[in-house]
Design a protein around this motif. Structure first.
Motif, PDB file in Angstrom:
ATOM      1  N   VAL A  24      21.096  10.055 -55.659  1.00  8.97           N
ATOM      2  CA  VAL A  24      22.436   9.514 -55.402  1.00  8.97           C
ATOM      3  C   VAL A  24      22.862   9.955 -54.001  1.00  8.97           C
ATOM      4  CG1 VAL A  24      23.055   9.663 -57.860  1.00  8.97           C
ATOM      5  CG2 VAL A  24      23.772  11.476 -56.283  1.00  8.97           C
ATOM      6  N   GLY A  25      23.882   9.283 -53.499  1.00  5.47           N
ATOM      7  CA  GLY A  25      24.445   9.655 -52.206  1.00  5.47           C
ATOM      8  C   GLY A  25      25.932   9.410 -52.214  1.00  5.47           C
ATOM      9  N   GLN A  26      26.647  10.100 -51.359  1.00  2.00           N
ATOM     10  CA  GLN A  26      28.092   9.888 -51.281  1.00  2.00           C
ATOM     11  C   GLN A  26      28.380   8.558 -50.589  1.00  2.00           C
ATOM     12  OE1 GLN A  26      30.661  13.119 -50.275  1.00  2.00           O
ATOM     13  NE2 GLN A  26      29.186  14.686 -50.935  1.00  2.00           N
ATOM     14  N   SER A  27      29.406   7.884 -51.119  1.00  5.04           N
ATOM     15  CA  SER A  27      29.708   6.529 -50.657  1.00  5.04           C
ATOM     16  C   SER A  27      31.186   6.396 -50.335  1.00  5.04           C
ATOM     17  CB  SER A  27      29.297   5.518 -51.726  1.00  5.04           C
ATOM     18  OG  SER A  27      29.557   4.193 -51.310  1.00  5.04           O
ATOM     19  N   GLU A  70      24.658   2.938 -61.814  1.00  5.78           N
ATOM     20  CA  GLU A  70      24.007   1.670 -61.503  1.00  5.78           C
ATOM     21  C   GLU A  70      25.002   0.513 -61.554  1.00  5.78           C
ATOM     22  OE1 GLU A  70      19.630  -0.213 -62.331  1.00  5.78           O
ATOM     23  OE2 GLU A  70      20.776   0.457 -64.067  1.00  5.78           O
ATOM     24  N   HIS A  71      26.129   0.712 -62.232  1.00  6.35           N
ATOM     25  CA  HIS A  71      27.163  -0.327 -62.298  1.00  6.35           C
ATOM     26  C   HIS A  71      28.081  -0.295 -61.082  1.00  6.35           C
ATOM     27  CE1 HIS A  71      26.045  -1.425 -66.374  1.00  6.35           C
ATOM     28  NE2 HIS A  71      26.029  -0.147 -66.689  1.00  6.35           N
ATOM     29  N   GLY A  72      27.910   0.667 -60.214  1.00  7.72           N
ATOM     30  CA  GLY A  72      28.740   0.766 -59.025  1.00  7.72           C
ATOM     31  C   GLY A  72      29.146   2.200 -58.752  1.00  7.72           C
ATOM     32  N   PRO A  73      29.657   2.476 -57.536  1.00 11.82           N
ATOM     33  CA  PRO A  73      30.063   3.839 -57.176  1.00 11.82           C
ATOM     34  C   PRO A  73      31.140   4.388 -58.118  1.00 11.82           C
ATOM     35  CG  PRO A  73      29.924   2.439 -55.225  1.00 11.82           C
ATOM     36  CD  PRO A  73      29.810   1.541 -56.413  1.00 11.82           C
ATOM     37  N   ARG A  74      31.053   5.665 -58.438  1.00 10.37           N
ATOM     38  CA  ARG A  74      32.000   6.345 -59.311  1.00 10.37           C
ATOM     39  C   ARG A  74      32.286   7.738 -58.747  1.00 10.37           C
ATOM     40  NH1 ARG A  74      31.292   1.884 -61.303  1.00 10.37           N
ATOM     41  NH2 ARG A  74      31.171   1.323 -63.518  1.00 10.37           N
ATOM     42  N   TYR A  75      33.423   8.303 -59.141  1.00 13.85           N
ATOM     43  CA  TYR A  75      33.695   9.712 -58.833  1.00 13.85           C
ATOM     44  C   TYR A  75      33.532  10.531 -60.115  1.00 13.85           C
ATOM     45  CZ  TYR A  75      38.431   8.412 -60.468  1.00 13.85           C
ATOM     46  OH  TYR A  75      39.504   7.940 -61.191  1.00 13.85           O
ATOM     47  N   TYR A  79      30.291   8.453 -55.501  1.00 11.43           N
ATOM     48  CA  TYR A  79      28.836   8.618 -55.475  1.00 11.43           C
ATOM     49  C   TYR A  79      28.194   7.292 -55.860  1.00 11.43           C
ATOM     50  CZ  TYR A  79      29.581  13.650 -55.255  1.00 11.43           C
ATOM     51  OH  TYR A  79      29.971  14.908 -54.860  1.00 11.43           O
ATOM     52  N   ALA A  80      27.084   6.967 -55.211  1.00 18.51           N
ATOM     53  CA  ALA A  80      26.367   5.726 -55.480  1.00 18.51           C
ATOM     54  C   ALA A  80      24.895   6.037 -55.713  1.00 18.51           C
ATOM     55  CB  ALA A  80      26.516   4.750 -54.317  1.00 18.51           C
ATOM     56  N   ILE A  81      24.246   5.259 -56.551  1.00 21.76           N
ATOM     57  CA  ILE A  81      22.835   5.447 -56.843  1.00 21.76           C
ATOM     58  C   ILE A  81      21.998   4.918 -55.691  1.00 21.76           C
ATOM     59  CG2 ILE A  81      22.586   3.233 -58.064  1.00 21.76           C
ATOM     60  CD1 ILE A  81      20.722   4.694 -60.055  1.00 21.76           C
ATOM     61  N   THR A  82      20.904   5.556 -55.391  1.00 17.52           N
ATOM     62  CA  THR A  82      19.988   5.125 -54.333  1.00 17.52           C
ATOM     63  C   THR A  82      18.825   4.342 -54.949  1.00 17.52           C
ATOM     64  OG1 THR A  82      18.649   7.132 -54.481  1.00 17.52           O
ATOM     65  CG2 THR A  82      20.565   7.192 -52.999  1.00 17.52           C
ATOM     66  N   ASP A  83      17.968   3.788 -54.081  1.00 18.27           N
ATOM     67  CA  ASP A  83      16.788   3.081 -54.580  1.00 18.27           C
ATOM     68  C   ASP A  83      15.878   4.035 -55.362  1.00 18.27           C
ATOM     69  OD1 ASP A  83      17.647   0.723 -53.462  1.00 18.27           O
ATOM     70  OD2 ASP A  83      16.464   0.936 -51.619  1.00 18.27           O
TER      71      ASP A  83
END
Length: 238
Positions: free
Chosen positions: A53-56, A12-17, A66-70
């Protein structure tokens, strides 16, 4: 422990690997529950499958982000708001061990309890020392680092948990002592009257009739059955 929701909270703080998520998770919890990279990527795969989540894209080093989705944010909000379910508690190895040790041949359950108590007290002392270090670190810095505060909360939970475990072990030992004392309690000694009535009077040998309620023989039978009933009652009292 929910790795699934822990990773969502970090994303939720931003995309991470994957490796970044593992490092941040362990930093937030003081590596109390270490993760391996394979476990992180397996969980990310399931979160992606469930649409949370989805790949970003990739970072500058080529790591898949990876990034969190709605839907993931909604799942995370529900997790924060819903109490942790205690109706189906997680398996506790110590409780299972003591349950299996009861009556196990060749096992001294009190020795098992005493050995565990020493280990538990040592762990509690270690956690208390780490808590003092964490508090000192927070007091030395003007800002309150998020990870330092989170680690302090985890440490305090571990301290409370080990304190409760030590009290429970004390209770188990006391319970076993009381039950053992009840189990070996001698049956009431027969009274002099019952002992005397056990002798056969002249004219009352085998096969000789007895009047109901008359003679010492009837009293001896009543005394004997009363002693057996008392012994059985004592056994149920355990």
């Amino acid at each position: 422990m929910s790795i699934r929701h822990g990773l969502l909270a970090l994303l939720e703080h931003g995309p991470r690997y994957g490796s970044q998520l593992r490092t941040e998770f362990e930093s937030r919890t003081g590596a109390t529950w270490p993760l391996n990279v394979g476990q992180v990527y397996t969980t990310l795969g399931r979160l992606e499958r469930d649409g949370l989540v989805g790949q970003s894209g990739e970072d500058s080093a080529g790591h898949a982000l990876y990034a969190i989705t709605d839907a993931g944010r909604a799942e995370l909000r529900t997790w924060f708001e819903k109490p942790v379910d205690r109706t189906s508690p997680a398996r506790d190895e110590l409780a299972i061990k003591l349950a299996m040790a009861v009556g196990a041949p060749g096992v001294d359950i009190r020795a098992v309890i005493q050995s565990q108590r020493r280990h538990t007290v040592k762990a509690m002392q270690d956690y208390t020392r780490l808590k003092a270090q964490a508090l000192a670190a927070l007091e030395d810095t003007a800002s309150r680092e998020r990870d330092d505060v989170a680690w302090l909360l985890v440490l305090e939970q571990l301290i409370f948990q080990t304190e409760a475990e030590a009290r429970w072990l004390d209770h188990c030992e006391s319970r076993l002592i009381r039950l053992s004392a009840t189990a070996v309690a001698p049956a009431p000694a027969p009274s002099d009257t019952a002992s005397a009535s056990a002798s056969v009077e002249p004219g009352h040998g085998p096969g000789a009739p007895h009047a109901p309620g008359a003679g010492a023989g009837g009293g001896g039978e009543a005394g004997g059955s009363g002693g057996r009933r008392g012994a059985r009652a004592g056994g149920r009292g355990r």
